[in-house]
Design an enzyme around this catalytic site. Structure first.
Site, PDB file in Angstrom:
ATOM      1  N   ARG A 626       0.711  -1.089   0.008  1.00  0.00           N
ATOM      2  CA  ARG A 626       0.130  -0.166  -0.003  1.00  0.00           C
ATOM      3  C   ARG A 626       0.923   1.226  -0.106  1.00  0.00           C
ATOM      4  O   ARG A 626       0.503   2.195  -0.670  1.00  0.00           O
ATOM      5  CB  ARG A 626      -0.846  -0.195   1.283  1.00  0.00           C
ATOM      6  N   HIS A 630       0.744   3.967  -3.043  1.00  0.00           N
ATOM      7  CA  HIS A 630       0.537   5.321  -2.736  1.00  0.00           C
ATOM      8  C   HIS A 630       1.529   6.346  -3.059  1.00  0.00           C
ATOM      9  O   HIS A 630       1.036   7.720  -3.268  1.00  0.00           O
ATOM     10  CB  HIS A 630      -0.190   5.532  -1.212  1.00  0.00           C
ATOM     11  N   HIS A 777      -5.992  -6.186  -3.413  1.00  0.00           N
ATOM     12  CA  HIS A 777      -6.775  -6.094  -2.160  1.00  0.00           C
ATOM     13  C   HIS A 777      -6.942  -7.948  -1.597  1.00  0.00           C
ATOM     14  O   HIS A 777      -7.419  -8.148  -0.661  1.00  0.00           O
ATOM     15  CB  HIS A 777      -7.990  -5.451  -1.973  1.00  0.00           C
ATOM     16  N   TRP A 828     -10.153  -8.471   3.068  1.00  0.00           N
ATOM     17  CA  TRP A 828     -11.036  -8.735   1.781  1.00  0.00           C
ATOM     18  C   TRP A 828     -11.291 -10.385   1.646  1.00  0.00           C
ATOM     19  O   TRP A 828     -12.138 -10.820   1.111  1.00  0.00           O
ATOM     20  CB  TRP A 828     -10.463  -8.117   0.536  1.00  0.00           C
ATOM     21  N   ASP A 858     -14.417  -1.652  -4.667  1.00  0.00           N
ATOM     22  CA  ASP A 858     -14.525  -3.415  -5.077  1.00  0.00           C
ATOM     23  C   ASP A 858     -15.598  -3.820  -5.911  1.00  0.00           C
ATOM     24  O   ASP A 858     -15.511  -4.438  -6.945  1.00  0.00           O
ATOM     25  CB  ASP A 858     -14.183  -4.341  -3.951  1.00  0.00           C
TER      26      ASP A 858
END
Ligand code: HEM
Length: 907
Positions: A626, A630, A777, A828, A858
């Site tokens: 992540r 980002h 995810h 998830w 999603d």
């Protein structure tokens, strides 16, 4: 109840303790709980702080025939408040945890989450407010361990209702302070005692310009004299904090966003200190509302009046321990060590009516690292503090002082007037003599040395059995938990061969940790293992892990092998081979980066190996992915200038980017990787972040990404994209998971599919890239403390079944192992450390499993026609997902980057 329980009952009359213990161990937790209720007394403990938890563990250790229920209003397991400020080093509540919901389950302890609102002593029940619903819990014996609450001094306008005003007591206080700090530059802390200085450390760690206000003439007035307080002050000021003593706080000033300043009077002058954050750490008061409501007699200065058994003076079935207990109606002790002693005594008497232990006097010795400065105050009895022997003068005492202001070292020893007994002392800067000096202060004489010799560092010779600690068997190694040396040695002899194992068996080292960091535990462990002939750890002379040795060397500033052995270890004959075994560690603690001598490519290769080992140990793959995404996801293909165009350039490490809402929690990832940058200085941050992500994906079982390196770093905050520079709300163009309260996403779109296209097309991706990348995810979780998209947060008690520390029957790593990393949050997928195509399966996207996460961003991937074709392809064909993901990730990791050499470096 199972058949094991019935046979236990039948056998119980004639069984030995060991047989009973063995039989109990065979029961499953639910049966164990039922059996305990059937057999024995029903104990309810209100408060799951360190002392409440100590009561539970000590009761369990002393009696099996007991049903224990703990009522707790915090959503985190019992944790170590003494180490609250260390939270900023790891941001992981679990590192502070002393227990877990799992441990309670396994030990048949029931947890009730809520606030105890009423005690009915006649009916022997406690009402618990569990978020609107009241639960009534019955007890035979009630233990109140409700601790203290922060005290707000009576200052006009000072209230926790004012935005920006906080107290400093719980993990949740810290979260709130952290949030406010994102919009603050200047902080004021009221209180220069233990609590205030801890709070000041928090503000300092958050990068705020911090001023500490103390009403007394010097810092830590309860533990230190004027000279020691001044030395501590100058050390703290040298770090860049401001300290004002002898101050009167006149009021707080506010504006539309809450606090704007604090008005004070110092040296006869009034002034207003500008600040948008104020932390009050000026003391605590016992949390006695429950006791008052139920008519229990209180002590003169508050707290529940208890006798030497910790039984309340009013009701023989109500007990109190810790900061709420007023022994014989006197002082409530606000340190953990007396609380632990009280827990032991309470457990003695509750399990054995003939017990003889008595609570008499508390050891209020403290040793702490405050803002990097070691400070200790120790005494043979509580008179040392209550009668302020530490600052008395004249004929009542004899005191000896040495101070080196330049070095910031202060030592004061206080003796009886005839110099035959040490009453206590104060140490600042160097507290290495704390344990032996405390031991001397508890003895009746000086053991043959004079006060001057003691001052000069000469300790009375004690028969330490040759372990080099100069402590007798009964001397305490761990003062927080009053653990004598012989208890630790016995634990080592019985198989506790690491500090962690010693902590589990004896609790030694679980308080402030100084007995390990700066005290005698390493020597004791090294010598005892050698005497036992056990080979443990890195080598014979230093039988600890590499990490332990590195931490200890840092804490004690040891640089060479000889220094390490003389302070920590056992002088083994095999010294040369030990030096080899310590390998690069000695270089590293000597200040040499690991990558020294390697060229850029060599450093990249070595770094990759290190990162692999790191994720394998920490299971932090998702946060590193992540972080890299980002950093890169700010790319805007319509902009050309390096920096302004965003992308994979390492700019996420700077504020303001790291403090954008979308990046919540990623400072942890940045901190994880910081030591790697120090070891491999030729590698840029941008490369480091992207490599960490690629390694994490591959380690989790995902595709190998064809990475190239040589990225240039953004050079400062000016290279960060502006929050609204991509025409979206406040996140430099990173996507939103859900629309805002007005139903629109940050880009203005009303539906998630349009939003994702607005965001990802800007970076140059198409629909295939969007679906493939979203498949990331398949690993990771969301947390309430970070994105706030879920109600699950940090820690086991706030986790869901797939994110607890040992999800039974749910191997989550690629290699089938457990390795949950930090428990908590909502994932998830069920195997959220395994990079596969579970994310695309009906078991996930049909949203039937409420313990799995599915966000609007999603959902649109299998509902929107353009996205759906790829989603369904990846559902059936993992290889296609891996291929498209690897291609899209390569693009993501290169966009916006500038390479040197231009073609990049490949490994
Ligand atoms: C499509 C738009 C996306 C949205 C709206 C989105 C949103 C989110 C949110 C809300 C979280 C939870 C953060 C938290 O509470 O800790 C998260 C976590 C995560 N995201 Fe995304 N994300 C998107 C795309 C991506 C992409 C493209 C990648 C990587 C290629 C990615 C990788 C991850 C990972 C690995 C985590 C888990 C982090 C952890 O467990 O610490 N996401 N994302």
């Amino acid at each position: 109840m199972g058949s094991a329980a019935s046979s236990l009952k039948a056998a119980a009359a004639s069984a030995s303790d060991q047989e009973l213990t063995d039989a109990l161990a065979q029961l499953d937790p639910a049966d164990l709980a039922k059996l305990k209720t059937a057999l024995g007394i029903n104990v309810v403990v209100v408060g799951w702080g360190p002392v409440g938890h100590a009561v539970v563990t000590k009761l369990l250790a002393k009696s099996a025939a007991m049903k224990i229920t703990v009522i707790t209003e915090e959503s985190y397991p019992a944790y170590n408040r003494v180490k609250l400020s260390s939270f900023f080093e790891h941001r992981d509540p679990n590192k502070l945890a002393l227990s877990s919901a799992e441990w309670c389950r396994e030990n048949g302890v029931e947890l009730v989450f809520g606030r105890a609102s009423k005690v009915d002593r006649a009916a022997k029940t406690v009402d618990v407010d569990c978020g609107g619903e009241t639960k009534t819990v019955s007890y035979d014996e009630l233990v109140l361990a409700t601790g203290s609450k922060a005290w707000l001094p009576p200052v006009p306008g000072l209230s926790l209702e004012v935005a920006g005003v906080f107290v400093y007591r719980t993990i949740s206080d810290i979260f709130q302070i952290t949030e406010r700090a994102k919009f603050s530059k200047k902080a004021v802390v009221i209180g220069g005692g233990l609590l205030g200085l801890e709070a000041a450390k928090a503000a300092y760690d958050l990068g705020l310009e911090t001023t500490i206000l103390e009403v007394a003439p010097h810092l830590m007035p309860v533990q230190l004299d004027l000279d020691a307080g001044k030395i501590l002050q100058s050390k703290i000021e040298a770090l860049g904090l401001k300290v004002k003593t002898g101050v009167k706080v006149l009021g707080v000033e506010t504006g539309s966003d809450g606090l704007t300043g604090v008005k004070i009077e110092a040296e006869g002058q009034e002034e207003t200190l500008e600040a948008t954050l104020l932390i009050v750490g000026a003391g605590v008061r016992p949390r006695q509302e429950l006791a008052e409501m139920s008519g229990l007699e209180l002590g003169g200065r508050g707290g529940i009046k208890v006798d030497h058994r910790m039984r309340s003076a009013t009701d023989e079935h109500v007990w109190a321990v810790g900061e709420i207990a007023s022994f014989n109606g006197g002082m409530c002790y606000q340190l953990s060590a007396p609380g632990y002693t009280q827990a032991e005594i309470l457990a003695d008497h509750m399990t054995n009516p003939k017990a003889e232990s008595k609570f008499a006097d508390a050891d209020l010795s403290t040793k702490l690292k405050l803002l990097g400065v070691d400070v200790a105050s120790f005494g043979g009895s509580s008179d040392f503090w209550f009668k302020r022997q530490y600052s008395s003068s004249g004929e009542e005492i004899m005191s000896k002082v040495s101070k080196d202001e330049a070095a910031g070292v202060y030592k004061k020893l206080v003796f009886t007037p005839d110099g035959t007994k040490l009453l206590g002392g104060i140490l600042v800067g160097d507290i290495s003599a704390f344990a032996p000096l405390t031991a001397v202060s508890k003895r009746s004489d000086l053991g043959g040395v004079s006060p001057d010799e003691l001052m000069a560092g000469q300790m009375p010779k004690v028969d330490d059995g040759g372990d080099g600690t100069n402590l007798g068997d009964d001397d305490h190694v761990c003062n927080c938990h009053s653990v004598p040396k012989k208890v630790i040695r016995d634990a080592i002899m019985k198989g506790a061969h690491t500090f962690e194992e010693i902590k589990k068996c004896t609790k030694a080292g679980t308080g402030c940790g100084t007995c390990i960091r700066n005290g005698p535990q390493p020597k004791l462990l090294a010598h005892t293992l050698n005497a036992k002939g056990v080979e443990a750890g890195v080598c014979k002379s230093l039988p600890f892990t590499h990490d332990d040795i590195e931490d200890l060397a840092k804490a004690r500033q040891l640089k060479s092998y000889d220094e390490l052995v003389s302070h920590l270890g056992y002088p083994s004959a095999a010294a040369e081979s030990d030096k080899t075994a310590l390998g690069g560690l000695l270089d590293r603690i000597g200040g040499k980066p690991k990558g020294e001598g390697l060229d850029h490519l060599g450093q990249l290769k070595a770094l990759k190996e290190d990162l692999w080992k790191f994720v394998d140990k920490m299971n932090c793959n998702p946060i590193l992915v992540r972080l890299a995404w980002h950093d890169a996801g700010t790319y805007d293909k319509s902009k050309t200038a390096f920096g302004e165009r965003g992308g994979a350039n390492g700019s996420i490490r700077f504020s303001p980017e790291i403090s954008m809402g979308a990046n919540n929690g990623l400072d942890k990832g940045v901190k994880y990787l910081e030591p790697f940058k120090a070891d491999y200085p030729l590698v840029s941050y941008a490369d480091l972040y992207q490599m960490a992500a690629a390694v994490s994906i591959e380690h989790a079982g995902g595709p190998k990404i064809d990475m190239k390196y040589g990225r240039k770093d953004a050079s400062g905050p000016d290279d960060c994209p502006g929050r609204q520079s991509r025409g979206t709300a406040d996140n430099a163009g990173l996507p939103d998971a859900e629309p805002g309260p007005d139903g629109a996403f940050g880009c203005g779109a009303k539906d998630a599919a349009t939003h994702l296209r607005n965001i990802f097309y800007r970076m140059g991706f198409d629909d295939k890239g969007i679906v493939a990348l979203s498949g990331a995810h398949t690993i990771g979780r969301a947390f309430k403390e970070r994105s706030g998209t879920v109600k699950e947060g940090y820690g086991e008690s706030s986790a869901c079944p797939y994110t607890r520390s040992m999800p039974k029957g749910c191997p989550i790593r690629n290699d089938g192992g457990y390795g949950v990393g930090m428990p908590g949050g909502k994932s998830w997928t069920t195997k959220w450390l395994k990079f596969d195509n579970e994310y695309f399966q009906p078991s996930v996207y049909e949203e039937k499993d409420k313990d799995l996460l599915w966000l609007s961003s999603d959902r649109c991937l299998h509902q929107d026609e353009g996205f759906k074709q790829y989603f369904m392809l990846y559902k059936d064909d993992q290889a296609a997902f891996f291929r498209d993901f690897a291609e899209a990730y390569k693009q993501l990791s290169e966009q916006g980057a500038e390479f040197e050499p231009e073609a990049g470096l490949t490994l």
